[in-house]
Design a protein around this motif. Structure first.
Motif, PDB file in Angstrom:
ATOM      1  N   SER A  68      -7.867   4.859   7.317  1.00 54.94           N
ATOM      2  CA  SER A  68      -6.459   4.668   7.111  1.00 54.94           C
ATOM      3  C   SER A  68      -6.029   3.764   6.021  1.00 54.94           C
ATOM      4  O   SER A  68      -4.810   3.461   5.628  1.00 54.94           O
ATOM      5  CB  SER A  68      -5.736   4.221   8.309  1.00 54.94           C
ATOM      6  N   TYR A  69      -6.977   2.883   5.470  1.00 55.63           N
ATOM      7  CA  TYR A  69      -7.079   1.989   4.370  1.00 55.63           C
ATOM      8  C   TYR A  69      -6.663   2.830   3.120  1.00 55.63           C
ATOM      9  O   TYR A  69      -6.461   2.187   2.015  1.00 55.63           O
ATOM     10  CB  TYR A  69      -8.085   0.937   4.230  1.00 55.63           C
ATOM     11  N   SER A  70      -7.064   4.109   3.064  1.00 51.04           N
ATOM     12  CA  SER A  70      -6.864   4.746   1.746  1.00 51.04           C
ATOM     13  C   SER A  70      -5.643   4.824   1.362  1.00 51.04           C
ATOM     14  O   SER A  70      -4.611   4.971   2.047  1.00 51.04           O
ATOM     15  CB  SER A  70      -7.622   6.173   2.099  1.00 51.04           C
ATOM     16  N   ILE A  78      -4.892  -8.379   7.393  1.00 50.98           N
ATOM     17  CA  ILE A  78      -5.327  -8.481   5.949  1.00 50.98           C
ATOM     18  C   ILE A  78      -5.247  -9.819   5.415  1.00 50.98           C
ATOM     19  O   ILE A  78      -4.506 -10.467   5.939  1.00 50.98           O
ATOM     20  CB  ILE A  78      -4.246  -7.500   5.329  1.00 50.98           C
ATOM     21  N   LEU A  89     -10.009  -6.616   1.827  1.00 48.28           N
ATOM     22  CA  LEU A  89      -9.996  -5.674   2.786  1.00 48.28           C
ATOM     23  C   LEU A  89     -11.382  -5.512   3.577  1.00 48.28           C
ATOM     24  O   LEU A  89     -12.374  -5.017   2.917  1.00 48.28           O
ATOM     25  CB  LEU A  89      -9.503  -4.166   2.214  1.00 48.28           C
ATOM     26  N   LEU A 101       2.394  -5.199   2.666  1.00 48.21           N
ATOM     27  CA  LEU A 101       1.330  -5.917   3.306  1.00 48.21           C
ATOM     28  C   LEU A 101       1.340  -7.244   3.518  1.00 48.21           C
ATOM     29  O   LEU A 101       1.091  -7.851   4.655  1.00 48.21           O
ATOM     30  CB  LEU A 101       0.041  -5.542   2.694  1.00 48.21           C
ATOM     31  N   TYR A 146      -2.969   0.595  -3.820  1.00 47.64           N
ATOM     32  CA  TYR A 146      -2.757  -1.009  -3.672  1.00 47.64           C
ATOM     33  C   TYR A 146      -1.853  -1.451  -4.642  1.00 47.64           C
ATOM     34  O   TYR A 146      -2.291  -1.094  -5.763  1.00 47.64           O
ATOM     35  CB  TYR A 146      -3.674  -1.702  -3.119  1.00 47.64           C
ATOM     36  N   SER A 162     -13.522  -1.594   6.169  1.00 45.14           N
ATOM     37  CA  SER A 162     -12.447  -0.751   6.043  1.00 45.14           C
ATOM     38  C   SER A 162     -12.432   0.482   6.878  1.00 45.14           C
ATOM     39  O   SER A 162     -13.598   1.001   7.496  1.00 45.14           O
ATOM     40  CB  SER A 162     -12.564  -0.307   4.676  1.00 45.14           C
ATOM     41  N   GLN A 163     -11.086   1.040   6.911  1.00 42.71           N
ATOM     42  CA  GLN A 163     -10.949   2.089   7.955  1.00 42.71           C
ATOM     43  C   GLN A 163     -10.496   3.387   7.087  1.00 42.71           C
ATOM     44  O   GLN A 163      -9.959   3.135   6.072  1.00 42.71           O
ATOM     45  CB  GLN A 163      -9.913   1.786   9.220  1.00 42.71           C
ATOM     46  N   ARG A 216       0.802  -1.280  -0.063  1.00 41.49           N
ATOM     47  CA  ARG A 216       0.057   0.085   0.192  1.00 41.49           C
ATOM     48  C   ARG A 216       0.831   1.100   0.198  1.00 41.49           C
ATOM     49  O   ARG A 216       1.863   1.375   0.763  1.00 41.49           O
ATOM     50  CB  ARG A 216      -0.893   0.083   0.975  1.00 41.49           C
TER      51      ARG A 216
END
Lengths: 110, 114
Positions: free
Chosen positions: A81-83, A60, A75, A45, A86, A78-79, A35
């Motif tokens: 912070s996952y933005s 993950i 995923l 990851l 990838y 999702s949070q 990521r």
């Protein structure tokens, strides 16, 4: 030849799930998932190796279909912070180089 | 947690000049890599290095480029006679083993060729 990632982009609301796919026309030794946030280095990851071994983050999950040379990154819940973007990087038996796909842009909104 | 470091973080150079990008891999890692990423594009492999020699290189890594491990800690990428199209983020990475091992990326050096 580079691996093909899909989708190119996805927008989620916080808490939703997403799947990112990576496929290769070559026989693979492993698939690596990273990521990258804007202006930063790619962050490791997960690795999936042929034969079934996996190494990576507990939160993950991913799969690797050796027959189809396809990998998917899951995923869940999702949070924000996952933005990020990838990337999958593929490795063959003949070397250590990672051949990266064009990336999947993920945006998680509140 | 050990990490890969790179210097400088940003390098501006004039076309035709030579630049040296520096990296300090994680100390117990044996395999070293350079990748580059042109703005907005994917990460591209340049070269891998093991046991003091190049183990693999891409078509991008032509005679303009060279790598060196001058001492026990540094790993450098030299770009001779830089061109405008060399402008990119250059990432160093290292891994403990070769195949199937995590490659840890440094923060990158942004090279701008004017």
């Amino acid at each position: 030849q580079q691996p093909v990632q899909s989708p190119q982009a996805v927008i989620l609301r916080e808490g939703e799930d997403a799947v990112i796919n990576c496929s290769s026309s070559k026989a693979l030794y492993s698939v690596h998932w990273y990521r990258q946030k804007h202006g930063e280095a790619p962050v490791f990851l997960m690795i999936l190796l042929k034969g079934g071994e996996q190494k990576g983050h507990d939160k993950i999950s991913a799969s690797f279909n050796e027959k189809k040379q396809q990998s998917s990154l899951y995923l869940t819940a999702s949070q924000l912070s996952y933005s990020g973007t990838y990337f999958c990087g593929t490795e063959t038996d003949s070397g250590y180089a990672l051949n990266f796909g064009k990336g999947t842009s993920l945006l998680v909104t509140p | 947690e050990p990490e890969v470091t790179q210097t400088p973080s940003h390098q501006v150079t004039q076309m035709g000049q030579e630049v040296i990008l520096r990296c300090v891999p994680i100390s117990n890692h044996l395999y070293f890599y350079w990748y580059r990423q042109i703005l907005g594009q994917k990460v591209e492999f340049l070269v891998s290095f093991y046991n003091n020699e190049i183990s693999e290189k891409s078509e991008i890594f032509d005679d303009q480029f060279s790598v060196e491990r001058p001492d026990g800690s540094n790993f450098t990428l030299k770009i001779r006679s830089t061109k405008l199209e060399d402008s990119a983020m250059y990432f160093c990475a290292s891994s403990q083993q070769g195949n199937g091992d995590e490659q840890y990326f440094g923060p990158g050096t942004r090279l701008t060729v004017t």
